[in-house]
Write a protein that holds these residues in place. Structure first.
Motif, PDB file in Angstrom:
ATOM      1  N   PHE A 192     -32.622  46.948  36.784  1.00 17.60           N
ATOM      2  CA  PHE A 192     -31.530  47.565  37.280  1.00 17.60           C
ATOM      3  C   PHE A 192     -31.732  49.084  37.249  1.00 17.60           C
ATOM      4  O   PHE A 192     -30.480  50.133  37.107  1.00 17.60           O
ATOM      5  N   GLY A 193     -32.807  49.326  36.800  1.00 13.38           N
ATOM      6  CA  GLY A 193     -32.864  51.200  35.963  1.00 13.38           C
ATOM      7  C   GLY A 193     -34.426  51.729  37.817  1.00 13.38           C
ATOM      8  O   GLY A 193     -34.350  52.432  37.399  1.00 13.38           O
ATOM      9  N   GLY A 194     -34.872  50.994  38.612  1.00 18.74           N
ATOM     10  CA  GLY A 194     -35.568  51.331  39.395  1.00 18.74           C
ATOM     11  C   GLY A 194     -37.238  50.962  38.821  1.00 18.74           C
ATOM     12  O   GLY A 194     -37.553  51.572  40.202  1.00 18.74           O
ATOM     13  N   GLY A 195     -37.512  50.308  38.277  1.00 18.99           N
ATOM     14  CA  GLY A 195     -38.649  50.090  37.602  1.00 18.99           C
ATOM     15  C   GLY A 195     -39.114  48.783  38.142  1.00 18.99           C
ATOM     16  O   GLY A 195     -40.673  48.598  38.228  1.00 18.99           O
ATOM     17  N   CYS A 196     -38.406  48.056  38.180  1.00 19.76           N
ATOM     18  CA  CYS A 196     -39.710  46.698  38.611  1.00 19.76           C
ATOM     19  C   CYS A 196     -39.399  46.041  39.719  1.00 19.76           C
ATOM     20  O   CYS A 196     -40.592  45.612  40.332  1.00 19.76           O
ATOM     21  N   GLY A 197     -38.906  46.972  40.594  1.00 21.56           N
ATOM     22  CA  GLY A 197     -39.067  46.581  42.646  1.00 21.56           C
ATOM     23  C   GLY A 197     -38.364  45.300  42.474  1.00 21.56           C
ATOM     24  O   GLY A 197     -38.752  45.320  44.002  1.00 21.56           O
ATOM     25  N   VAL A 198     -37.489  44.653  42.632  1.00 23.51           N
ATOM     26  CA  VAL A 198     -37.239  43.266  42.101  1.00 23.51           C
ATOM     27  C   VAL A 198     -36.725  43.385  43.594  1.00 23.51           C
ATOM     28  O   VAL A 198     -35.806  42.723  44.663  1.00 23.51           O
ATOM     29  N   CYS A 199     -35.645  44.351  43.709  1.00 25.91           N
ATOM     30  CA  CYS A 199     -34.522  44.276  45.261  1.00 25.91           C
ATOM     31  C   CYS A 199     -34.722  45.300  46.066  1.00 25.91           C
ATOM     32  O   CYS A 199     -33.986  45.813  46.512  1.00 25.91           O
ATOM     33  N   ARG A 200     -36.048  45.089  45.724  1.00 20.45           N
ATOM     34  CA  ARG A 200     -36.698  45.598  47.351  1.00 20.45           C
ATOM     35  C   ARG A 200     -36.143  45.270  48.522  1.00 20.45           C
ATOM     36  O   ARG A 200     -36.337  44.109  48.803  1.00 20.45           O
ATOM     37  N   MET A 201     -35.323  46.506  49.585  1.00 14.99           N
ATOM     38  CA  MET A 201     -35.320  45.753  50.545  1.00 14.99           C
ATOM     39  C   MET A 201     -35.488  46.974  51.909  1.00 14.99           C
ATOM     40  O   MET A 201     -35.736  48.368  51.375  1.00 14.99           O
ATOM     41  N   ARG A 202     -34.711  46.327  52.927  1.00 18.52           N
ATOM     42  CA  ARG A 202     -35.110  47.969  53.980  1.00 18.52           C
ATOM     43  C   ARG A 202     -33.856  48.495  55.165  1.00 18.52           C
ATOM     44  O   ARG A 202     -32.400  46.862  54.467  1.00 18.52           O
ATOM     45  N   VAL A 203     -33.474  49.185  54.771  1.00 14.19           N
ATOM     46  CA  VAL A 203     -32.090  49.785  55.358  1.00 14.19           C
ATOM     47  C   VAL A 203     -32.507  50.135  56.591  1.00 14.19           C
ATOM     48  O   VAL A 203     -33.122  51.081  57.594  1.00 14.19           O
ATOM     49  N   VAL A 204     -31.492  49.278  57.486  1.00 10.21           N
ATOM     50  CA  VAL A 204     -31.744  48.762  58.950  1.00 10.21           C
ATOM     51  C   VAL A 204     -30.734  50.318  59.906  1.00 10.21           C
ATOM     52  O   VAL A 204     -31.535  51.256  60.678  1.00 10.21           O
TER      53      VAL A 204
ATOM     54  N   LEU B 160     -29.202  57.317  44.610  1.00 12.65           N
ATOM     55  CA  LEU B 160     -29.213  57.562  42.542  1.00 12.65           C
ATOM     56  C   LEU B 160     -29.660  58.041  41.425  1.00 12.65           C
ATOM     57  O   LEU B 160     -29.438  59.121  41.096  1.00 12.65           O
ATOM     58  N   LYS B 161     -30.897  57.586  41.994  1.00  6.32           N
ATOM     59  CA  LYS B 161     -31.830  57.454  41.010  1.00  6.32           C
ATOM     60  C   LYS B 161     -33.471  57.519  41.397  1.00  6.32           C
ATOM     61  O   LYS B 161     -33.279  56.844  42.645  1.00  6.32           O
ATOM     62  N   ARG B 162     -34.327  57.992  40.896  1.00  7.66           N
ATOM     63  CA  ARG B 162     -35.447  58.339  40.999  1.00  7.66           C
ATOM     64  C   ARG B 162     -36.637  56.026  41.471  1.00  7.66           C
ATOM     65  O   ARG B 162     -36.092  55.660  40.484  1.00  7.66           O
ATOM     66  N   MET B 163     -36.814  55.941  42.424  1.00  7.34           N
ATOM     67  CA  MET B 163     -37.765  55.264  42.645  1.00  7.34           C
ATOM     68  C   MET B 163     -38.774  54.803  41.896  1.00  7.34           C
ATOM     69  O   MET B 163     -39.152  56.127  42.087  1.00  7.34           O
ATOM     70  N   SER B 164     -39.513  53.386  41.499  1.00  8.66           N
ATOM     71  CA  SER B 164     -41.049  53.682  41.032  1.00  8.66           C
ATOM     72  C   SER B 164     -41.958  53.514  42.504  1.00  8.66           C
ATOM     73  O   SER B 164     -41.461  53.399  43.604  1.00  8.66           O
ATOM     74  N   ARG B 165     -42.683  54.791  42.026  1.00 14.71           N
ATOM     75  CA  ARG B 165     -44.084  54.753  43.309  1.00 14.71           C
ATOM     76  C   ARG B 165     -44.810  53.613  42.998  1.00 14.71           C
ATOM     77  O   ARG B 165     -45.376  53.011  44.519  1.00 14.71           O
ATOM     78  N   ALA B 166     -44.722  53.376  42.234  1.00 16.43           N
ATOM     79  CA  ALA B 166     -46.014  51.537  42.048  1.00 16.43           C
ATOM     80  C   ALA B 166     -44.541  50.354  43.231  1.00 16.43           C
ATOM     81  O   ALA B 166     -45.669  49.765  43.415  1.00 16.43           O
ATOM     82  N   HIS B 167     -43.227  50.642  43.297  1.00 19.06           N
ATOM     83  CA  HIS B 167     -42.926  49.628  43.636  1.00 19.06           C
ATOM     84  C   HIS B 167     -42.264  49.982  45.077  1.00 19.06           C
ATOM     85  O   HIS B 167     -42.488  49.311  46.295  1.00 19.06           O
ATOM     86  N   VAL B 168     -42.030  51.169  45.357  1.00 14.10           N
ATOM     87  CA  VAL B 168     -41.820  51.728  47.129  1.00 14.10           C
ATOM     88  C   VAL B 168     -42.836  52.908  47.208  1.00 14.10           C
ATOM     89  O   VAL B 168     -42.204  54.721  47.044  1.00 14.10           O
TER      90      VAL B 168
ATOM     91  N   ILE C 164     -37.572  51.223  53.688  1.00 15.10           N
ATOM     92  CA  ILE C 164     -37.960  50.497  52.312  1.00 15.10           C
ATOM     93  C   ILE C 164     -37.093  51.165  50.695  1.00 15.10           C
ATOM     94  O   ILE C 164     -37.470  52.693  50.825  1.00 15.10           O
ATOM     95  N   VAL C 165     -36.097  50.512  50.369  1.00 13.82           N
ATOM     96  CA  VAL C 165     -35.562  51.926  48.713  1.00 13.82           C
ATOM     97  C   VAL C 165     -35.234  50.664  47.960  1.00 13.82           C
ATOM     98  O   VAL C 165     -35.178  49.228  48.586  1.00 13.82           O
ATOM     99  N   LEU C 166     -35.392  50.788  47.088  1.00 11.43           N
ATOM    100  CA  LEU C 166     -34.775  49.520  45.904  1.00 11.43           C
ATOM    101  C   LEU C 166     -32.753  49.709  45.592  1.00 11.43           C
ATOM    102  O   LEU C 166     -31.880  50.733  45.219  1.00 11.43           O
ATOM    103  N   MET C 167     -32.404  48.609  45.545  1.00 15.98           N
ATOM    104  CA  MET C 167     -30.346  47.831  45.642  1.00 15.98           C
ATOM    105  C   MET C 167     -30.541  49.009  43.910  1.00 15.98           C
ATOM    106  O   MET C 167     -29.169  49.613  44.252  1.00 15.98           O
ATOM    107  N   CYS C 168     -30.610  49.150  43.414  1.00 20.23           N
ATOM    108  CA  CYS C 168     -30.253  49.757  41.986  1.00 20.23           C
ATOM    109  C   CYS C 168     -30.485  51.209  42.407  1.00 20.23           C
ATOM    110  O   CYS C 168     -29.383  51.704  41.404  1.00 20.23           O
ATOM    111  N   CYS C 169     -30.511  51.827  42.835  1.00 21.51           N
ATOM    112  CA  CYS C 169     -31.259  53.249  43.391  1.00 21.51           C
ATOM    113  C   CYS C 169     -30.649  53.637  44.230  1.00 21.51           C
ATOM    114  O   CYS C 169     -30.187  54.857  44.510  1.00 21.51           O
TER     115      CYS C 169
END
Length: 96
Positions: free
Chosen positions: A41-53, A60-68, A77-82
């Motif tokens: 829930f913090g943008g660091g794990c990348g599990v909630c990655r999806m595409r906004v069509v 809301l917060k910075r996404m990890s560049r390791a995941h996006v 492509i974004v993290l849904m928690c962010c």
């Protein structure tokens, strides 16, 4: 005029609502058939990655560049928690 909620459409045809200022992932948790897993829930794990069509959102917060990566983010492509919606959104699974 402001919305009291936005409609989020999922790849499987399902949908749920999200309040302004609420992360899409937090709203997705309430949806019984959430199409993705979720983790930190913090943008660091990348599990909630999806595409906004379609639709617009605020980050809301910075996404990890390791995941996006920057290139993936340009493709929606974004993290849904962010993110929080600024309009109705249509989501797809990430291919990036």
């Amino acid at each position: 005029m402001t919305n009291d909620h936005f409609h989020i459409r999922l790849p499987d045809g399902g949908a749920f609502t999200c309040r302004p200022g609420e992360s899409v992932l937090a709203a997705m948790q309430r949806y019984e058939n959430a199409p993705i897993r979720y983790g930190c829930f913090g943008g660091g794990c990348g599990v909630c990655r999806m595409r906004v069509v379609s639709g617009t959102y605020h980050q809301l917060k910075r996404m990890s560049r390791a995941h996006v990566t920057v290139d993936c983010e340009r493709e929606g492509i974004v993290l849904m928690c962010c993110i929080t919606p600024l309009s109705d959104l249509t989501l797809a699974f990430s291919a990036c």
